[in-house]
Write a protein that holds these residues in place. Structure first.
Motif, PDB file in Angstrom:
ATOM      1  N   LYS A 181       0.855  -1.186   0.000  1.00 16.87           N
ATOM      2  CA  LYS A 181       0.000   0.000   0.000  1.00 16.87           C
ATOM      3  C   LYS A 181       0.890   1.234   0.000  1.00 16.87           C
ATOM      4  CE  LYS A 181      -4.288  -1.465   2.244  1.00 16.87           C
ATOM      5  NZ  LYS A 181      -5.214  -1.190   3.381  1.00 16.87           N
ATOM      6  N   MET A 320     -12.988   5.280  -1.424  1.00 17.05           N
ATOM      7  CA  MET A 320     -12.140   5.164  -0.235  1.00 17.05           C
ATOM      8  C   MET A 320     -11.261   3.919  -0.284  1.00 17.05           C
ATOM      9  SD  MET A 320     -12.667   7.973   1.080  1.00 17.05           S
ATOM     10  CE  MET A 320     -11.520   7.739   2.449  1.00 17.05           C
ATOM     11  N   ARG A 321     -11.647   2.903  -1.038  1.00 23.44           N
ATOM     12  CA  ARG A 321     -10.744   1.759  -1.222  1.00 23.44           C
ATOM     13  C   ARG A 321      -9.483   2.206  -1.957  1.00 23.44           C
ATOM     14  NH1 ARG A 321     -15.539  -1.510  -2.106  1.00 23.44           N
ATOM     15  NH2 ARG A 321     -15.360  -1.256  -4.367  1.00 23.44           N
ATOM     16  N   SER A 324      -7.441   4.317   0.415  1.00 26.39           N
ATOM     17  CA  SER A 324      -6.803   3.451   1.406  1.00 26.39           C
ATOM     18  C   SER A 324      -5.529   2.822   0.866  1.00 26.39           C
ATOM     19  CB  SER A 324      -7.786   2.357   1.839  1.00 26.39           C
ATOM     20  OG  SER A 324      -7.148   1.407   2.673  1.00 26.39           O
ATOM     21  N   ARG A 325      -5.577   2.347  -0.380  1.00 30.37           N
ATOM     22  CA  ARG A 325      -4.399   1.709  -0.964  1.00 30.37           C
ATOM     23  C   ARG A 325      -3.269   2.708  -1.213  1.00 30.37           C
ATOM     24  NH1 ARG A 325      -8.338  -0.476  -5.011  1.00 30.37           N
ATOM     25  NH2 ARG A 325      -9.329  -2.259  -4.008  1.00 30.37           N
ATOM     26  N   ASP A 328      -2.104   4.187   2.262  1.00 31.18           N
ATOM     27  CA  ASP A 328      -1.858   3.174   3.293  1.00 31.18           C
ATOM     28  C   ASP A 328      -2.562   3.550   4.594  1.00 31.18           C
ATOM     29  OD1 ASP A 328      -0.949   0.986   4.656  1.00 31.18           O
ATOM     30  OD2 ASP A 328       1.094   1.722   4.934  1.00 31.18           O
ATOM     31  N   VAL A 329      -3.875   3.716   4.492  1.00 37.08           N
ATOM     32  CA  VAL A 329      -4.687   4.071   5.655  1.00 37.08           C
ATOM     33  C   VAL A 329      -5.865   3.108   5.786  1.00 37.08           C
ATOM     34  CG1 VAL A 329      -4.106   6.533   5.600  1.00 37.08           C
ATOM     35  CG2 VAL A 329      -6.074   5.695   4.277  1.00 37.08           C
ATOM     36  N   ASP A 330      -6.439   3.069   6.971  1.00 34.94           N
ATOM     37  CA  ASP A 330      -7.672   2.324   7.203  1.00 34.94           C
ATOM     38  C   ASP A 330      -8.847   3.290   7.094  1.00 34.94           C
ATOM     39  OD1 ASP A 330      -6.352  -0.136   7.746  1.00 34.94           O
ATOM     40  OD2 ASP A 330      -5.926   0.559   9.778  1.00 34.94           O
ATOM     41  N   VAL A 331     -10.018   2.763   6.781  1.00 42.70           N
ATOM     42  CA  VAL A 331     -11.214   3.594   6.627  1.00 42.70           C
ATOM     43  C   VAL A 331     -12.347   3.011   7.460  1.00 42.70           C
ATOM     44  CG1 VAL A 331     -12.932   4.501   5.021  1.00 42.70           C
ATOM     45  CG2 VAL A 331     -10.543   4.290   4.302  1.00 42.70           C
ATOM     46  N   THR A 374      -6.093   6.255  10.368  1.00 40.63           N
ATOM     47  CA  THR A 374      -7.464   5.841  10.140  1.00 40.63           C
ATOM     48  C   THR A 374      -8.331   7.039   9.754  1.00 40.63           C
ATOM     49  OG1 THR A 374      -7.302   4.025  11.751  1.00 40.63           O
ATOM     50  CG2 THR A 374      -9.517   4.754  11.157  1.00 40.63           C
TER      51      THR A 374
END
Length: 381
Positions: A181, A320-321, A324-325, A328-331, A374
């Motif tokens: 990511k 958001m996918r 995120s990639r 390199d974060v979470d959602v 996040t």
């Protein structure tokens, strides 16, 4: 007023303008827009101007004139679906221009002190013997010679495999190029096929095609191919539950496990996807072996390769996918209804994540908060 599709085109030209990659035809088209009265506010740099300061000021004055403080916010509807439309072109740290009142312009997403920068060109190369080499854009030297292949990196950061005369290997040996990511990378295979890896992707390939009757590679994630023509050796791409066969063409395969099916999109030439032939601008959606063919806007599909996000009536969950990639974060969605909100727009990928969240929040559809790594998405209050 300019049609929505024309606005998207202008944003793409503005992005290429910033990169200095406009063709003569595109430059004429962009300058033609600038010389007309328009409702499309775009900020660009003066990279191509003969007098940088004068040209910059002229552009800023044009934009300022269009952004009258009394003008309301503009939202559009695409295809009859309520999609909050944002037209974005970043310069430097990134700037958004929408026709809004001053109060709404001051609205920003809540961001922690430690912002997150965009992804970059980096990958890990795993050799046939299991040794791993971390590749960054800074490296520019010969890496190794084995099995009749020389591996180099050029000034643009591409990994280049060159066939070396006299290679005598009789067994297929493989290298695997992997991006995490926040990374993406380019490689030129021994047959001179060009390959782009999106974030969280991989490609496994023979380091020498000479001993085989076909050119077979294995991928995960999303990979874009410009395959060198060779009628004697078909090029085959193996991904989850799918085999693509080509002889020379441009196409994209999206095989992320968190996406709905494997999507193969053809830009030019022809490909065979599990026995189904595609024509240019067609996409095959393979869901557990069930194939669906549809016509798509290929510019949306390969925007990631060209350095920007581009989406049209795309759900926030899907957007958001991608975010995120790349970052390199979470959602986290605090409400499932937020996932189905649809947006449309164009923006550069090379800004910090806070800028992306600010842009999205200015549409008024949701609020965004960054805590550590996040992103928390909430209903608009």
């Amino acid at each position: 007023m300019t049609k929505t599709t024309d606005k998207i085109k202008l944003q793409e030209l503005a992005h290429k303008y910033l990169q200095g990659n406009l063709t003569k035809k595109e430059k004429d088209e962009f300058e033609n827009w600038f010389n007309q009265t328009t409702d499309d506010p775009i900020e660009v740099s003066a990279l191509l101007a003969s007098n940088e300061e004068v040209h910059r000021q002229a552009i800023f004055n044009n934009i300022k004139k269009e952004l009258g403080p009394k003008r309301p916010a503009i939202f559009k509807f695409w295809g009859g679906i309520a999609a909050a439309v944002i037209f974005i072109c970043a310069i430097g740290a990134g700037v958004l221009y929408l026709k809004r009142d001053q109060k709404s312009l001051q609205q920003t997403a809540k961001v922690s002190k430690s912002d997150i920068p965009p992804g970059h060109s980096q990958a890990t190369l795993t050799l046939a013997n299991g040794k791993k080499i971390l590749l960054s854009s800074a490296v520019n030297s010969g890496l190794l010679k084995e099995a009749g292949v020389e591996v180099q990196k050029d000034s643009k950061g591409e990994l280049i495999y060159k066939q070396v005369a006299g290679g005598k290997s009789t067994e297929l040996e493989y290298h695997t190029l992997t991006t995490a990511k926040g990374e993406q990378y380019q490689v030129i295979l021994p047959d001179n096929s060009h390959v782009w890896l999106n974030s969280a992707s991989s490609i496994k390939f023979p380091i020498n095609f000479a001993q085989s009757k076909e050119r077979k590679v294995f991928i995960t994630g999303e990979v874009y191919f410009e395959v060198a023509k060779d009628k004697t050796k078909p090029f085959r791409v193996v991904s989850y539950n799918q085999l693509v066969t080509v002889y020379g063409t441009h196409f994209d395969v999206n095989s992320y496990k968190d996406e709905l099916g494997t999507r193969t999109t053809l830009l030019e030439g022809s490909v065979d996807v599990n026995g189904t032939l595609l024509k240019p601008k067609q996409q095959a959606i393979n869901e557990n072996g069930v194939m669906k063919i549809m016509t798509v806007d290929v510019e949306n599909i390969i925007a990631w390769k060209n350095g920007y996000f581009r989406f049209r009536t795309e759900t926030l969950e899907s957007i958001m996918r991608k975010v995120s990639r790349w970052y390199d974060v979470d959602v986290e969605f605090q409400s499932s209804s937020l996932k189905t909100i649809e947006f449309g727009g164009v923006m550069t990928k090379y800004v910090s994540v806070s800028k992306v969240l600010e842009m999205l929040e200015l549409t008024g559809e949701a609020s965004f908060e960054l805590k550590g790594r996040t992103i928390i998405i909430k209903n608009k209050q």
